[in-house]
Write an enzyme that holds these catalytic residues in place. Structure first.
Site, short mmCIF file in Angstrom:
data_model
loop_
_atom_site.label_atom_id
_atom_site.label_comp_id
_atom_site.label_asym_id
_atom_site.label_seq_id
_atom_site.Cartn_x
_atom_site.Cartn_y
_atom_site.Cartn_z
N LYS A 76 40.79 18.12 -7.75
CA LYS A 76 41.16 18.71 -6.47
C LYS A 76 42.41 18.00 -5.96
CE LYS A 76 39.11 19.79 -1.93
NZ LYS A 76 37.89 19.71 -1.09
N SER A 151 36.15 24.07 0.79
CA SER A 151 37.56 23.94 0.53
C SER A 151 37.90 23.68 -0.94
CB SER A 151 38.14 22.80 1.37
OG SER A 151 37.54 21.57 1.00
N SER A 175 31.98 21.60 1.14
CA SER A 175 33.09 22.06 0.29
C SER A 175 32.91 21.89 -1.21
CB SER A 175 34.37 21.36 0.71
OG SER A 175 34.89 22.00 1.83
N1 GLN Z 1 34.06 24.42 5.79
C1 GLN Z 1 33.93 23.17 6.46
C2 GLN Z 1 35.17 22.91 7.27
O1 GLN Z 1 35.95 23.77 7.36
C3 GLN Z 1 33.69 22.07 5.45
C4 GLN Z 1 34.89 21.71 4.70
C5 GLN Z 1 34.67 20.58 3.75
O2 GLN Z 1 33.55 20.29 3.36
N2 GLN Z 1 35.76 19.92 3.39
O3 GLN Z 1 35.37 21.88 7.80
#
Ligand code: GLN
Length: 484
Positions: A76, A151, A175
């Protein structure tokens, strides 16, 4: 060859059915071919991949290889990679070449893994659909009009479309698990502190945790064996012995006590998804597990709590992107203030700005007690309820997401609905617990994940349950058409 799991690739490499260089070239070709539409990689690191593969081949030839030597992986783009552009999905870091490697990147490289490239992601990991990336959205290979989740959407797609046998992800509120669920792969979020955060660009430091995204639980165990461990450069890393996650996989699960939180199966859950998760649980019952209903009443508050805590921490973490030290700088600033304002104004996207504003608001004098402090108190209740429940059951099982992959653009103007797609995942981060999402079915041709949550440092148990589940089901073997 690209359909093989890590365990199978490891054998093929050791038996000299294929060299790491051949395998790496084959996968790079697939990446080049499919990335044009899927957009799951921000950068492909072909030269680095080939040189690592050649090094791996020398080790394999000399019978000096570990289980992961010569196997490709995608990282990532939130993990710093020495000498390689590390963007975090943001314009503000578009030109940032990291001067060092994240610990996770180093660990996997020391284990002999071959980095193929850096995967697309929501900007600074803020999002649930990969649509906030400066580099454009990622397509879900199961249906290219739908999001892969976020994400870590690029990582999930690279694995689901068989471009990489494994990828790293990070999970602040879901995410790793949510995109794993929407793309039909296996994703593990370890206990907070189990995997080093050093060199993992911070979003919300008390929640962020890196972990593996793979096709099977066995593969996740192989990667976690290399990723887990104490890191003196991360002050939140826990100094605790690392188990052999592979050794625990085959244990019988007879007598396993499963808790089903009634709040996870209420009317907000799509009934078809509820059925798929219940069918999954029945498979575990056939293997000797028993099921009881539990209650996690405060978990219904996890989204509002998360959207106070995470923005508060992000507003502080992202203060370092000021146009002075690294990253994007605006043209012709009038003075220092103009430099700060325009560099940040032009460099950050909408969602990041929204979070920074919410964060500074909830932390400001006058609102701190009403929002931030209150959220921290509820966070403690959420944790306590999990701990109480985990005294009576070994694992907690529920859905990973309330629905299947939604359409691109469907929720972009509706941040609250977007935030709600993490309703079953964020409480785990607030409590710091480990959890894994495994493929459990298909609904209208789209993957559905089942989430298994465990006690602190119970990764071995989670992987064991997930592995046993995958021995009696084949959902993890289903692949999107067009990527065979
Ligand atoms: N969807 C959540 C957010 O927007 C979690 C994102 C994540 O786990 N990095 O913060």
């Amino acid at each position: 060859m690209h359909n093989k799991t890590l365990a199978e690739l490891s054998r093929s490499l050791r038996n000299k059915e294929i060299s790491s260089e051949e395998l790496t070239r084959l996968l790079l070709d697939r990446c080049n071919k499919f990335n044009k539409s899927l957009n799951c990689f921000i950068s492909l690191t072909e030269d680095k991949a080939l040189s690592l593969a050649m090094e791996a081949d020398v080790k394999i030839k000399a019978n000096n290889a570990g289980p992961l030597t010569g196997i490709p992986i995608a990282h990532k783009d939130i993990f710093c990679t020495h000498g390689i552009r590390t963007t975090c999905g943001s314009k503000i870091l578009d030109n940032f070449i990291s001067p060092y490697d994240a610990t996770v990147v180093k660990q996997l490289e020391s284990a002999g893994m071959v980095m193929l490239g850096k995967t697309n992601m929501d900007e600074f990991a803020m999002g649930s659909s990969n649509e906030t990336s400066f580099y454009g959205p990622v397509e879900n290979p199961w249906d290219k009009e739908r999001v892969p989740g976020g994400s870590s959407g690029g990582s999930a797609v690279a694995v689901a479309a068989r471009l990489a046998p494994a990828a790293t992800g990070t999970d602040t509120g879901g995410s790793i698990r949510q995109p794993a669920s929407l793309c039909g792969i296996t994703g593990l979020k370890p206990t907070y502190g189990r995997v080093s955060r050093y060199g993992m660009i911070a979003f919300a430091s008390s929640l962020d945790q890196g972990g593996p995204m793979t096709r099977t639980a066995e593969d996740a165990a192989m990667i976690l064996n290399a990723m887990a461990g104490f890191d003196e450069r991360d002050s939140t890393s826990v100094d605790r012995e690392v188990e052999d996650y592979i050794a625990a996989l085959e244990q019988p699960i007879e007598g396993l006590k499963i808790g089903l939180p009634k709040e996870y199966f209420d009317e907000r859950l799509n009934p078809d998804i509820s059925q798929i998760v219940h069918d999954g649980i029945s498979e575990l019952e056939k293997l000797g597990a028993t099921v009881t209903e539990i209650s996690l009443p405060s978990s219904t508050l996890s989204i509002p709590v998360y959207y106070v805590v995470a923005p508060a921490e992000c507003s502080s973490n992202l203060a370092r992107f000021d146009g002075v030290r690294y990253g994007y700088r605006c043209e012709d600033p009038k003075d220092l203030n103009d430099l700060y304002c325009r560099s940040r104004g032009e460099g950050f996207g909408r969602e990041v700005k929204r979070r920074v504003m919410i964060g500074t608001y909830v932390l400001s004098a006058g609102y701190y007690d009403a929002y931030y402090l209150k959220a921290q108190k509820i966070r403690r209740l959420i944790r306590d309820e999990f701990q109480q429940a985990l005294k009576d059951v070994d694992v907690i099982i529920g859905p990973t997401t309330p629905g299947t992959a939604f359409r691109l653009n469907e929720l972009m103007d509706d941040p609250i609905s977007m935030y709600l797609s993490d309703i079953y995942t964020v409480s785990v981060n607030l409590a710091g617990l480990p959890a894994i999402s495994v493929p459990a079915g298909l609904l209208n041709g789209l993957p559905v994940g089942m989430q298994i949550i465990g006690d602190y440092f119970a990764e071995a148990r989670l992987l064991n349950v997930a592995h046993r589940f995958q021995q009696v089901t084949d959902w993890h073997q289903k692949k999107p058409t067009g990527y065979e």
